[in-house]
Scaffold this active site. Structure first.
Site, PDB file in Angstrom:
ATOM      1  N   GLU A 363       0.829  -1.217   0.000  1.00 46.63           N
ATOM      2  CA  GLU A 363       0.000   0.000   0.000  1.00 46.63           C
ATOM      3  C   GLU A 363       0.861   1.265   0.000  1.00 46.63           C
ATOM      4  OE1 GLU A 363      -3.773  -0.024   1.775  1.00 46.63           O
ATOM      5  OE2 GLU A 363      -3.818  -2.206   1.987  1.00 46.63           O
TER       6      GLU A 363
HETATM    7  N1  CAA Z   1      -6.419  11.460  -3.796  1.00 44.79           N
HETATM    8  C1  CAA Z   1      -6.974  11.887  -4.974  1.00 44.79           C
HETATM    9  N2  CAA Z   1      -6.235  12.192  -6.059  1.00 44.79           N
HETATM   10  C2  CAA Z   1      -4.903  12.076  -5.954  1.00 44.79           C
HETATM   11  C3  CAA Z   1      -4.268  11.635  -4.787  1.00 44.79           C
HETATM   12  C4  CAA Z   1      -5.085  11.335  -3.658  1.00 44.79           C
HETATM   13  N3  CAA Z   1      -4.552  10.924  -2.518  1.00 44.79           N
HETATM   14  N4  CAA Z   1      -2.935  11.600  -4.980  1.00 44.79           N
HETATM   15  C5  CAA Z   1      -2.728  12.001  -6.245  1.00 44.79           C
HETATM   16  N5  CAA Z   1      -3.922  12.294  -6.835  1.00 44.79           N
HETATM   17  C6  CAA Z   1      -4.131  12.814  -8.184  1.00 44.79           C
HETATM   18  C7  CAA Z   1      -3.321  14.084  -8.380  1.00 44.79           C
HETATM   19  O1  CAA Z   1      -4.036  15.213  -7.928  1.00 44.79           O
HETATM   20  C8  CAA Z   1      -3.095  14.111  -9.867  1.00 44.79           C
HETATM   21  O2  CAA Z   1      -4.242  14.607 -10.503  1.00 44.79           O
HETATM   22  P1  CAA Z   1      -4.131  15.811 -11.588  1.00 44.79           P
HETATM   23  O3  CAA Z   1      -3.242  15.270 -12.673  1.00 44.79           O
HETATM   24  O4  CAA Z   1      -5.527  16.035 -12.028  1.00 44.79           O
HETATM   25  O5  CAA Z   1      -3.507  16.952 -10.870  1.00 44.79           O
HETATM   26  C9  CAA Z   1      -3.001  12.626 -10.234  1.00 44.79           C
HETATM   27  O6  CAA Z   1      -3.605  11.910  -9.143  1.00 44.79           O
HETATM   28  C10 CAA Z   1      -1.581  12.176 -10.398  1.00 44.79           C
HETATM   29  O7  CAA Z   1      -0.875  12.475  -9.217  1.00 44.79           O
HETATM   30  P2  CAA Z   1       0.724  12.390  -9.135  1.00 44.79           P
HETATM   31  O8  CAA Z   1       1.293  13.212 -10.259  1.00 44.79           O
HETATM   32  O9  CAA Z   1       1.135  12.734  -7.746  1.00 44.79           O
HETATM   33  O10 CAA Z   1       0.964  10.836  -9.472  1.00 44.79           O
HETATM   34  P3  CAA Z   1       2.290  10.016  -9.706  1.00 44.79           P
HETATM   35  O11 CAA Z   1       2.119   9.189 -10.909  1.00 44.79           O
HETATM   36  O12 CAA Z   1       3.488  10.914  -9.596  1.00 44.79           O
HETATM   37  O13 CAA Z   1       2.267   8.975  -8.480  1.00 44.79           O
HETATM   38  C11 CAA Z   1       2.669   8.112  -6.307  1.00 44.79           C
HETATM   39  C12 CAA Z   1       2.434   9.348  -7.203  1.00 44.79           C
HETATM   40  C13 CAA Z   1       2.487   8.683  -4.886  1.00 44.79           C
HETATM   41  C14 CAA Z   1       4.056   7.519  -6.449  1.00 44.79           C
HETATM   42  C15 CAA Z   1       1.583   7.031  -6.586  1.00 44.79           C
HETATM   43  O14 CAA Z   1       1.788   6.427  -7.842  1.00 44.79           O
HETATM   44  C16 CAA Z   1       1.550   5.953  -5.532  1.00 44.79           C
HETATM   45  O15 CAA Z   1       0.923   6.132  -4.505  1.00 44.79           O
HETATM   46  N6  CAA Z   1       2.234   4.805  -5.780  1.00 44.79           N
HETATM   47  C17 CAA Z   1       2.178   3.647  -4.891  1.00 44.79           C
HETATM   48  C18 CAA Z   1       1.037   2.763  -5.252  1.00 44.79           C
HETATM   49  C19 CAA Z   1       0.615   1.881  -4.124  1.00 44.79           C
HETATM   50  O16 CAA Z   1       0.481   2.312  -2.977  1.00 44.79           O
HETATM   51  N7  CAA Z   1       0.321   0.628  -4.452  1.00 44.79           N
HETATM   52  C20 CAA Z   1      -0.157  -0.316  -3.501  1.00 44.79           C
HETATM   53  C21 CAA Z   1      -1.178  -1.224  -4.136  1.00 44.79           C
HETATM   54  S1  CAA Z   1      -2.276  -2.116  -3.078  1.00 44.79           S
HETATM   55  C22 CAA Z   1      -1.338  -3.202  -2.183  1.00 44.79           C
HETATM   56  O17 CAA Z   1      -0.332  -2.872  -1.710  1.00 44.79           O
HETATM   57  C23 CAA Z   1      -1.737  -4.639  -1.999  1.00 44.79           C
HETATM   58  C24 CAA Z   1      -2.728  -5.020  -1.000  1.00 44.79           C
HETATM   59  O18 CAA Z   1      -3.702  -5.633  -1.372  1.00 44.79           O
HETATM   60  C25 CAA Z   1      -2.555  -4.790   0.463  1.00 44.79           C
END
Ligand code: CAA
Length: 380
Positions: A363
């Site tokens: 996550e």
């Molecule tokens: N809420 C709503 N919108 C959001 C947001 C949030 N928390 N965070 C970002 N956004 C929006 C932004 O506003 C942006 O929108 P606009 O283009 O309209 O401005 C868009 O999303 C893109 O945002 P970023 O440019 O910040 O995105 P990025 O590509 O640079 O990614 C990142 C940022 C933080 C690295 C993100 O990709 C991320 O969180 N990566 C990790 C993914 C993750 O947690 N995966 C886990 C999967 S589930 C799991 O683990 C398994 C399980 O079952 C337990």
């Protein structure tokens, strides 16, 4: 800021504590040893309301808040982090996005069975080439008029083949980057939706982690979750809440290790006295307790912030970052206090140490949490 639990919350916590001690703790080592998913616990957890704590009563849930929900995940994870993440992924990653972004029909159709534990939920975002870079989705959902045609795969999916309802992300417009991603609700049994291999893991071995495979799955149009192209935002918003659940899991693991170590040091005799009489032991336990208490404040604060409404991305990220690092450190210290016995499977702390590690990874890794926290400060 002080978190004083009200009578209802204390009752909930005590009920779950008792259930955990009686039903989960006795099988936790076996689930780990045999890498067995505790299917039999789901209806029992449902009976005490655990499968739908923050879901409104009108959709079959208990209608309590996120602070109540984290109390439950914490209590369960003290004894079994695998069961903790089963509940967390179900609640935060499947029930919540349906509640927050679903149509009234979708909420009526899916939430009552999920919130009462008749069905289990899962979330599919991660792919082989879309882990931290979650926007790099290779799965596609092609608009075919009355349905979408879904192709691709997901990996590392918690609750894997045991789930019934899945929130899945796929590209509906490859040329639009993260704005080309959409979210869908899938059901087990849809033609072309199968399961790949089960992961063999270092920790949380009682949690079922599977690959999902989509081969020309016809997803009805009414199963689109939220608007077309809004999938990435739905995923990010969902993970904000998911991270509070994982922070609570980490907190529970750390508390479990602290409790086990505090009991053991009074029993273990070396040099003619219990090792609790040595100042090194006292100082180590004092540090562990302080770390756990600090993590608890961040976790409860993030959950309360979510209950208040508004944005809570940074609070969730800080809670997960801190609590997961505390879990790693406190479980490691617990093993050290147990000495050679701590390294054996006779005691639970080696399992807790292995279980703790994943909380720094899934996550969103600790590095991702730092990105979210810094971005919230305007530092990008
Ligand atoms: N809420 C709503 N919108 C959001 C947001 C949030 N928390 N965070 C970002 N956004 C929006 C932004 O506003 C942006 O929108 P606009 O283009 O309209 O401005 C868009 O999303 C893109 O945002 P970023 O440019 O910040 O995105 P990025 O590509 O640079 O990614 C990142 C940022 C933080 C690295 C993100 O990709 C991320 O969180 N990566 C990790 C993914 C993750 O947690 N995966 C886990 C999967 S589930 C799991 O683990 C398994 C399980 O079952 C337990």
């Amino acid at each position: 800021m002080e978190f004083k639990l009200n009578d209802e919350q204390e009752l909930l916590r005590d009920t779950i504590r008792e259930f955990t001690e009686n039903e989960i703790a006795p099988i936790a080592a076996e689930l780990d040893e045999q890498e067995r998913f505790p299917e039999e616990l789901i209806p029992m957890l449902a009976d005490i309301g655990v499968m739908g704590i923050p879901i409104p009563e009108e959709y079959g849930g208990v209608g309590m808040g996120n602070l109540d929900y984290v109390l439950a995940v914490e209590e369960i994870s003290k004894a079994c982090a695998s069961t903790g993440v089963t509940v967390s992924a179900h609640t935060s990653l499947c029930c919540w996005p349906i509640l927050a972004f679903g149509t009234e029909e979708q909420k009526q159709k899916y939430l009552p069975e999920l919130a009462t534990g008749q069905k289990l939920g899962a979330f599919g975002l991660t792919e082989p080439n879309a882990g931290t870079d979650a926007a790099m989705q290779a799965s596609t959902a092609e608009d075919k008029g009355d349905h979408y045609l879904l192709n691709g795969s997901k990996i590392f999916i918690t609750n894997g083949s045991y789930a019934d309802v899945y929130v899945i992300f796929a590209m509906t417009d490859k040329s639009a980057g993260n704005k080309g991603i959409s979210a869908f609700i899938l059901e087990k049994g849809m033609e072309g939706f199968t399961f790949g291999s089960k992961e063999r893991k270092m920790g949380i071995r009682g949690s079922a982690t599977y690959e999902l495979v989509f081969d020309n799955v016809k997803v009805p149009k009414e199963n689109l979750l939220g608007e077309v192209g809004k999938g990435f935002k739905i995923a990010m918003a969902t993970l904000d809440g998911g991270r509070i659940g994982i922070a609570a899991q980490a907190l529970g693991i750390a508390q479990g290790a602290l409790d086990a170590a505090a009991a053991y040091v009074k029993e273990r005799i070396q040099f003619g006295r219990p090792i609790s009489a040595f100042q090194n032991t006292q100082f180590t336990l004092a540090d562990m307790r302080t770390q756990v208490e600090a993590a608890r404040l961040l976790v409860y604060r993030a959950a309360s912030k979510k209950d208040e409404g508004g944005k809570y991305s940074a609070e969730a990220a800080m809670a997960k970052l801190f609590a997961s690092e505390v879990a790693r450190d406190v479980t490691c210290k617990a093993v050290q206090l147990f000495g050679g016995y701590g390294y054996t499977r006779e005691y639970p702390v080696e399992r807790m140490m292995r279980d703790a590690k994943i909380t720094e990874i899934y996550e969103g890794t600790s590095e991702v949490q730092r990105m979210v926290i810094a971005a919230d400060m305007g530092i990008k």
